[in-house]
Design a protein around this motif. Structure first.
Motif, PDB file in Angstrom:
ATOM      1  N   ILE A 216       0.834  -1.207   0.000  1.00  0.00           N
ATOM      2  CA  ILE A 216       0.000   0.000   0.000  1.00  0.00           C
ATOM      3  C   ILE A 216       0.865   1.252   0.000  1.00  0.00           C
ATOM      4  CG2 ILE A 216      -1.674   1.334   1.332  1.00  0.00           C
ATOM      5  CD1 ILE A 216      -2.777  -1.334   2.353  1.00  0.00           C
ATOM      6  N   LEU A 217       1.899   1.275   0.834  1.00  0.00           N
ATOM      7  CA  LEU A 217       2.763   2.451   0.927  1.00  0.00           C
ATOM      8  C   LEU A 217       3.477   2.730  -0.395  1.00  0.00           C
ATOM      9  CD1 LEU A 217       4.234   1.776   4.475  1.00  0.00           C
ATOM     10  CD2 LEU A 217       2.842   3.759   3.835  1.00  0.00           C
ATOM     11  N   CYS A 218       3.952   1.684  -1.048  1.00  0.00           N
ATOM     12  CA  CYS A 218       4.653   1.872  -2.324  1.00  0.00           C
ATOM     13  C   CYS A 218       3.696   2.337  -3.416  1.00  0.00           C
ATOM     14  CB  CYS A 218       5.350   0.575  -2.738  1.00  0.00           C
ATOM     15  SG  CYS A 218       6.783   0.154  -1.704  1.00  0.00           S
ATOM     16  N   VAL A 219       2.493   1.775  -3.436  1.00  0.00           N
ATOM     17  CA  VAL A 219       1.501   2.216  -4.415  1.00  0.00           C
ATOM     18  C   VAL A 219       1.079   3.652  -4.126  1.00  0.00           C
ATOM     19  CG1 VAL A 219      -0.844   1.843  -5.273  1.00  0.00           C
ATOM     20  CG2 VAL A 219       0.675  -0.097  -4.922  1.00  0.00           C
ATOM     21  N   MET A 220       0.906   3.991  -2.838  1.00  0.00           N
ATOM     22  CA  MET A 220       0.608   5.377  -2.449  1.00  0.00           C
ATOM     23  C   MET A 220       1.646   6.333  -3.002  1.00  0.00           C
ATOM     24  SD  MET A 220      -0.459   5.357   1.577  1.00  0.00           S
ATOM     25  CE  MET A 220      -0.015   7.090   1.698  1.00  0.00           C
ATOM     26  N   MET A 221       2.905   5.991  -2.794  1.00  0.00           N
ATOM     27  CA  MET A 221       3.994   6.859  -3.225  1.00  0.00           C
ATOM     28  C   MET A 221       3.987   7.004  -4.741  1.00  0.00           C
ATOM     29  SD  MET A 221       7.759   6.875  -1.596  1.00  0.00           S
ATOM     30  CE  MET A 221       7.843   5.100  -1.637  1.00  0.00           C
TER      31      MET A 221
ATOM     32  N   THR B  35      -0.657  16.559  -0.295  1.00  0.00           N
ATOM     33  CA  THR B  35      -0.045  15.305   0.159  1.00  0.00           C
ATOM     34  C   THR B  35      -0.662  14.820   1.461  1.00  0.00           C
ATOM     35  OG1 THR B  35       2.043  15.973  -0.875  1.00  0.00           O
ATOM     36  CG2 THR B  35       2.132  14.179   0.727  1.00  0.00           C
ATOM     37  N   LEU B  36      -0.830  15.730   2.420  1.00  0.00           N
ATOM     38  CA  LEU B  36      -1.418  15.350   3.701  1.00  0.00           C
ATOM     39  C   LEU B  36      -2.833  14.818   3.518  1.00  0.00           C
ATOM     40  CD1 LEU B  36      -0.194  18.221   6.069  1.00  0.00           C
ATOM     41  CD2 LEU B  36       0.537  15.831   6.066  1.00  0.00           C
ATOM     42  N   TYR B  37      -3.564  15.416   2.605  1.00  0.00           N
ATOM     43  CA  TYR B  37      -4.928  14.944   2.349  1.00  0.00           C
ATOM     44  C   TYR B  37      -4.907  13.523   1.791  1.00  0.00           C
ATOM     45  CZ  TYR B  37      -9.675  14.724   0.510  1.00  0.00           C
ATOM     46  OH  TYR B  37     -10.959  14.349   0.256  1.00  0.00           O
ATOM     47  N   LEU B  38      -4.014  13.263   0.839  1.00  0.00           N
ATOM     48  CA  LEU B  38      -3.916  11.921   0.250  1.00  0.00           C
ATOM     49  C   LEU B  38      -3.421  10.900   1.274  1.00  0.00           C
ATOM     50  CD1 LEU B  38      -2.407  12.817  -3.233  1.00  0.00           C
ATOM     51  CD2 LEU B  38      -4.766  12.153  -2.728  1.00  0.00           C
ATOM     52  N   ILE B  39      -2.613  11.353   2.242  1.00  0.00           N
ATOM     53  CA  ILE B  39      -2.150  10.464   3.301  1.00  0.00           C
ATOM     54  C   ILE B  39      -3.270  10.175   4.295  1.00  0.00           C
ATOM     55  CG2 ILE B  39      -0.665  10.348   5.346  1.00  0.00           C
ATOM     56  CD1 ILE B  39       1.540  11.666   3.714  1.00  0.00           C
ATOM     57  N   MET B  40      -3.993  11.221   4.692  1.00  0.00           N
ATOM     58  CA  MET B  40      -5.013  11.083   5.732  1.00  0.00           C
ATOM     59  C   MET B  40      -6.119  10.119   5.329  1.00  0.00           C
ATOM     60  SD  MET B  40      -4.177  12.859   8.423  1.00  0.00           S
ATOM     61  CE  MET B  40      -5.709  13.114   9.298  1.00  0.00           C
ATOM     62  N   ILE B  41      -6.500  10.141   4.047  1.00  0.00           N
ATOM     63  CA  ILE B  41      -7.621   9.279   3.651  1.00  0.00           C
ATOM     64  C   ILE B  41      -7.220   7.807   3.586  1.00  0.00           C
ATOM     65  CG2 ILE B  41      -8.821  11.100   2.403  1.00  0.00           C
ATOM     66  CD1 ILE B  41      -7.690  10.108  -0.182  1.00  0.00           C
TER      67      ILE B  41
ATOM     68  N   TYR C 108       5.078   7.461   6.392  1.00  0.00           N
ATOM     69  CA  TYR C 108       4.357   8.681   6.030  1.00  0.00           C
ATOM     70  C   TYR C 108       5.320   9.869   5.933  1.00  0.00           C
ATOM     71  CZ  TYR C 108      -0.454   6.886   6.556  1.00  0.00           C
ATOM     72  OH  TYR C 108      -1.653   6.221   6.400  1.00  0.00           O
ATOM     73  N   MET C 109       6.279   9.931   6.849  1.00  0.00           N
ATOM     74  CA  MET C 109       7.254  11.019   6.825  1.00  0.00           C
ATOM     75  C   MET C 109       8.103  10.968   5.553  1.00  0.00           C
ATOM     76  SD  MET C 109       8.453  10.975  10.833  1.00  0.00           S
ATOM     77  CE  MET C 109       9.720  12.224  10.602  1.00  0.00           C
ATOM     78  N   ILE C 110       8.478   9.751   5.142  1.00  0.00           N
ATOM     79  CA  ILE C 110       9.255   9.598   3.908  1.00  0.00           C
ATOM     80  C   ILE C 110       8.433  10.049   2.712  1.00  0.00           C
ATOM     81  CG2 ILE C 110      10.260   7.889   2.346  1.00  0.00           C
ATOM     82  CD1 ILE C 110      11.112   6.308   4.839  1.00  0.00           C
TER      83      ILE C 110
ATOM     84  N   ILE D 235      11.502   2.207   2.511  1.00  0.00           N
ATOM     85  CA  ILE D 235      10.337   1.661   3.212  1.00  0.00           C
ATOM     86  C   ILE D 235      10.496   0.157   3.422  1.00  0.00           C
ATOM     87  CG2 ILE D 235       7.880   1.145   2.905  1.00  0.00           C
ATOM     88  CD1 ILE D 235       7.542   3.940   1.751  1.00  0.00           C
ATOM     89  N   GLU D 236      11.038  -0.538   2.419  1.00  0.00           N
ATOM     90  CA  GLU D 236      11.280  -1.973   2.600  1.00  0.00           C
ATOM     91  C   GLU D 236      12.296  -2.218   3.703  1.00  0.00           C
ATOM     92  OE1 GLU D 236      12.092  -4.355  -0.725  1.00  0.00           O
ATOM     93  OE2 GLU D 236      10.075  -4.123  -1.551  1.00  0.00           O
ATOM     94  N   ALA D 237      13.308  -1.341   3.801  1.00  0.00           N
ATOM     95  CA  ALA D 237      14.303  -1.504   4.858  1.00  0.00           C
ATOM     96  C   ALA D 237      13.679  -1.315   6.231  1.00  0.00           C
ATOM     97  CB  ALA D 237      15.443  -0.500   4.652  1.00  0.00           C
ATOM     98  N   ILE D 238      12.705  -0.414   6.331  1.00  0.00           N
ATOM     99  CA  ILE D 238      12.021  -0.187   7.602  1.00  0.00           C
ATOM    100  C   ILE D 238      11.233  -1.418   8.026  1.00  0.00           C
ATOM    101  CG2 ILE D 238      10.122   1.103   8.681  1.00  0.00           C
ATOM    102  CD1 ILE D 238      11.088   3.571   7.187  1.00  0.00           C
ATOM    103  N   PHE D 239      10.547  -2.043   7.067  1.00  0.00           N
ATOM    104  CA  PHE D 239       9.659  -3.150   7.406  1.00  0.00           C
ATOM    105  C   PHE D 239      10.343  -4.513   7.412  1.00  0.00           C
ATOM    106  CE2 PHE D 239       6.493   0.011   6.667  1.00  0.00           C
ATOM    107  CZ  PHE D 239       5.379  -0.399   7.380  1.00  0.00           C
TER     108      PHE D 239
END
Length: 280
Positions: A62-67, A116-122, A145-147, A214-218
């Protein structure tokens, strides 16, 4: 503290555009599809490790697709921030107000951050549902989210630069996308060249590539999801965290793209000063 009037005007204008709701629908539909395809249908015979793995894979997906979606959508909005003013002959009106050049530029930047914040919040409800499965800490989502936010800031400033130097919205949008993808191609060629020299790690490191970060984080290391699954419990040890919260990958990429954003901001200010006499 007063809200920048440019931000207020742009937000009102944003939600009056039909294309805004079209892109939000596309954005959420794709993310929901990612969750649907990643969500486990049955846990029969599966253990806790499989459940955690599914949760982490889905979160990273999800995070990668979001980005990726934000990088595709955001430039089309931000590349028109100044060209639309030129086309409507409103830059001259802004010049005679009490707003300074820095107020105008900062107001436009705040618009990009708001997008960006709006797209993150939803997307928060999606991660709320995944969080119930376990497998990741909320701090990992916050850092991701910060990245995305710092990367989006760089993309916003990139598109704004072409908006300042272009006469029309069409030229600004086409230039922003063209040179963005050209830069990616050149970076790929340069990365291959460095790889031949034994220095390929420079452009494959997590502090330049946000997807790998992000992959390194997870997963503990870039590309870790493609190897045998490992919970990498050492990542949860406080001795591996900066200030007891941040992974080193997060701070590296924030520092790198923070510096890049500063460079782009200086270029915008320089171009605005050089060209503003043509708009008045």
């Amino acid at each position: 503290m007063m809200i920048n009037p440019i931000l207020g005007r742009e937000v009102i204008t944003l939600f009056r555009r039909p294309r805004t709701y079209f892109w939000i629908t596309v954005y959420m539909s794709i993310l929901v599809l990612v969750v649907f395809t990643s969500w486990p249908g049955s846990y029969g015979g599966q253990g806790i490790i499989d459940l955690i793995r599914t949760s982490r894979y889905a979160a990273v997906g999800i995070l990668c697709v979001m980005m990726l979606l934000i990088f595709v959508i955001l430039p089309s909005f931000m590349a028109t921030t100044f060209t639309r003013e030129k086309e409507e002959n409103t830059l001259a009106s802004l010049a005679v107000t009490q707003l300074t050049m820095f107020d105008i530029i900062s107001g436009k930047i705040q618009v990009g951050i708001f997008y960006t914040l709006y797209l993150i919040m939803i997307t928060i409800p999606l991660f709320g549902a995944l969080y119930k499965l376990g497998g990741f800490a909320m701090s990992e989502i916050v850092q991701s989210y910060m990245i995305i936010l710092i990367m989006s800031l760089s993309v916003c400033l990139w598109a704004m630069f072409f908006s300042v130097i272009s006469a029309t919205s069409y030229k600004a949008i086409s230039r922003a996308y063209f040179f963005f993808f050209l830069l990616l191609i050149l970076m790929g060629v340069f990365s291959a060249f460095l790889h031949d020299l034994g220095l390929g790690y420079i452009f494959s490191s997590a502090y330049i590539n946000p997807f790998m970060s992000i992959e390194a984080i997870f997963f503990g290391s870039a590309g870790g999801r493609y190897s045998s699954f490992n919970l990498n419990l050492s990542k949860y040890s406080s001795q591996n965290l900066i200030f007891g919260f941040f992974y080193i990958e997060t701070l590296k990429i924030i520092a790198f793209y923070g510096a890049l954003s500063l460079i782009l901001l200086l270029l915008i200010i320089s171009a605005y000063r050089r060209l503003q006499h043509k708009w008045l």
